[in-house]
Write a protein that holds these residues in place. Structure first.
Motif, PDB file in Angstrom:
ATOM      1  N   GLN A  47       0.832  -1.207   0.000  1.00 46.46           N
ATOM      2  CA  GLN A  47       0.000   0.000   0.000  1.00 46.46           C
ATOM      3  C   GLN A  47       0.864   1.254   0.000  1.00 46.46           C
ATOM      4  O   GLN A  47       0.588   2.212  -0.712  1.00 46.46           O
ATOM      5  CB  GLN A  47      -0.913   0.002   1.237  1.00 46.46           C
ATOM      6  CG  GLN A  47      -1.974  -1.089   1.195  1.00 46.46           C
ATOM      7  CD  GLN A  47      -2.880  -1.035   2.400  1.00 46.46           C
ATOM      8  OE1 GLN A  47      -2.465  -0.607   3.467  1.00 46.46           O
ATOM      9  NE2 GLN A  47      -4.111  -1.479   2.243  1.00 46.46           N
ATOM     10  N   GLU A  48       1.940   1.214   0.832  1.00 43.27           N
ATOM     11  CA  GLU A  48       2.862   2.341   0.872  1.00 43.27           C
ATOM     12  C   GLU A  48       4.266   1.811   1.148  1.00 43.27           C
ATOM     13  O   GLU A  48       4.429   0.766   1.774  1.00 43.27           O
ATOM     14  CB  GLU A  48       2.487   3.352   1.974  1.00 43.27           C
ATOM     15  CG  GLU A  48       1.275   4.204   1.645  1.00 43.27           C
ATOM     16  CD  GLU A  48       1.493   5.132   0.463  1.00 43.27           C
ATOM     17  OE1 GLU A  48       2.679   5.421   0.138  1.00 43.27           O
ATOM     18  OE2 GLU A  48       0.510   5.560  -0.137  1.00 43.27           O
ATOM     19  N   ARG A  65       3.233   0.494  -5.285  1.00 44.33           N
ATOM     20  CA  ARG A  65       1.861   0.438  -4.771  1.00 44.33           C
ATOM     21  C   ARG A  65       1.029  -0.575  -5.562  1.00 44.33           C
ATOM     22  O   ARG A  65       1.036  -0.581  -6.797  1.00 44.33           O
ATOM     23  CB  ARG A  65       1.198   1.804  -4.844  1.00 44.33           C
ATOM     24  CG  ARG A  65       1.778   2.807  -3.861  1.00 44.33           C
ATOM     25  CD  ARG A  65       0.917   4.067  -3.769  1.00 44.33           C
ATOM     26  NE  ARG A  65       1.590   5.074  -2.957  1.00 44.33           N
ATOM     27  CZ  ARG A  65       2.227   6.115  -3.417  1.00 44.33           C
ATOM     28  NH1 ARG A  65       2.291   6.314  -4.738  1.00 44.33           N
ATOM     29  NH2 ARG A  65       2.809   6.974  -2.608  1.00 44.33           N
TER      30      ARG A  65
END
Length: 393
Positions: A47-48, A65
């Motif tokens: 996600q990050e 990502r």
């Protein structure tokens, strides 16, 4: 940032202004963290990624990502990471495993994964993955292992060369012994014939050198026999089996009968145990000890020899005690060394090899030797025999 992260931050119950401040602080800490840090969803997708993680992987945050972490791993690590994901779902705290990452340029990095899920009872949130590059440590470890393997190979090669040199030396000594035995025996016969040919009326200035020469040759013969026995001991094939020391002692005393003939010798012994060992080796040990006791008690009107037994938790201590010449305990360290003598050869015959033979045989079974004595009050020569011996080369 994803909705999962927003939900996680809102779970702290702060107001809108406090949430924005907390979020900015958290984002700064995450981005500037000095260690590679990834946030993953429950399926293991990125996600990050913070700056340190992007540097480690050689890939920008945008490219990471939504990408499954398993695509960043070597094939051999993918299964490990799948297991790690499963563990993070139901385990409180962090789970850890080693693996390998693939840098964008194809370099393989050894890393340590620390994966943590949301705290139990808290709102759903991302999985937190910290990646520690341990490549330098792994390389150092591999280098140490390579050095150890090289040293082990060198040691084995050195041991092989040493054994070969030792065998060659023993072979040379054995040949020399064999070559010396015949001329020395001839010299002994010649001296005896000469003394008998001269008869009883031979002048003292002739008889004394002849007698001294004969004794010197006898010492040489005894030395050759002792060294030969020592070499035989080194080549002796030994095994482990039950040995009755009572029976061994009977054989030793039978062998000593010629030496005891014409003397008053009183031999006693404590009850002797049955031990694990080699009957041939134990015969040599007791034979040398009994012969030693007979030699140094020859000046007594009645020679008293007693075989003592003491038992500890792991050993039997067997001692041969005599009432002979004894020795000064300050000189005890010389007893079990090659050619180590405490008494002059003109008083007591011997070569200083027999006790070394005893020590070497005991050490091959994990045993040890020592002696106790007092001048003119006798001595006791001991050997400790393990109850569970290990046969050494």
């Amino acid at each position: 940032m994803s909705d999962e992260k927003t939900t996680d931050l809102q779970s702290h119950g702060r107001g809108p202004e406090g949430e924005r401040l907390s979020w900015a602080q958290a984002l700064t800490l995450f981005s500037e963290a000095p260690v590679p840090y990834l946030l993953l969803n429950s399926r293991g997708r990125v996600q990050e990624a913070n700056a340190a993680a992007c540097t480690l992987l050689g890939v920008g945050a945008e490219a990471l990502r939504g990408r499954p972490v398993t695509r960043l791993l070597t094939p051999g690590t993918q299964g490990t990471f799948e297991w790690l994901l499963g563990q993070a779902e139901g385990v409180r705290g962090r789970v850890r495993a080693e693996g390998q990452l693939l840098h964008a340029d194809g370099t393989v990095l050894d890393v340590l994964f620390d994966l943590a899920g949301p705290a139990p009872g808290s709102a759903p949130g991302p999985l937190r993955l910290v990646v520690t590059d341990i490549t330098p440590y792994k390389e150092a470890h591999r280098s140490l292992l390579d050095q150890a393997a090289t040293q082990d190979t060198q040691l084995q090669a050195g041991a092989t060369r040493f054994r070969a040199a030792q065998q060659e030396l023993e072979g040379v000594v054995t040949v020399v012994l064999r070559q010396l035995q015949l001329p020395v025996a001839r010299a002994m016969n010649y001296l005896g014939l000469t003394r008998r040919a001269l008869g009883e009326s031979v002048p003292e200035e002739v008889a004394r050198p002849l007698l001294q020469s004969e004794r010197a040759v006898q010492q040489i013969i005894a030395l050759l026999a002792s060294v030969d026995r020592y070499l035989q001991m080194r080549r002796m094939r030994l095994g482990l089996r039950r040995v009755d020391l009572e029976r061994v002692l009977r054989e030793v005393l039978k062998h000593a009968q010629p030496v005891m003939e014409g003397r008053h010798v009183h031999v006693t012994h404590d009850p002797l145990p049955t031990v694990q060992g080699d009957s041939q080796a134990l015969f040599v040990i007791l034979d040398e000890y009994v012969a030693n006791a007979l030699k140094y008690s020859k000046g007594r009107e009645i020679a008293r020899i007693h075989v003592r037994v003491r038992e500890t938790e792991g050993e039997y201590h067997i001692g041969v005690e005599d009432n002979g010449a004894g020795f000064n305990m300050r000189q005890k360290d010389r007893l079990f060394h090659l050619f180590g003598r405490l008494h002059p050869s003109r008083s007591y015959e011997g070569t200083g090899v027999g006790l070394v033979t005893v020590r070497r045989l005991c050490e091959r079974f994990g045993g040890r030797v020592w002696a106790e004595g007092k001048p003119d009050q006798g001595a006791t020569f001991w050997f400790a025999w393990p109850k569970s011996p290990t046969l050494l080369d």
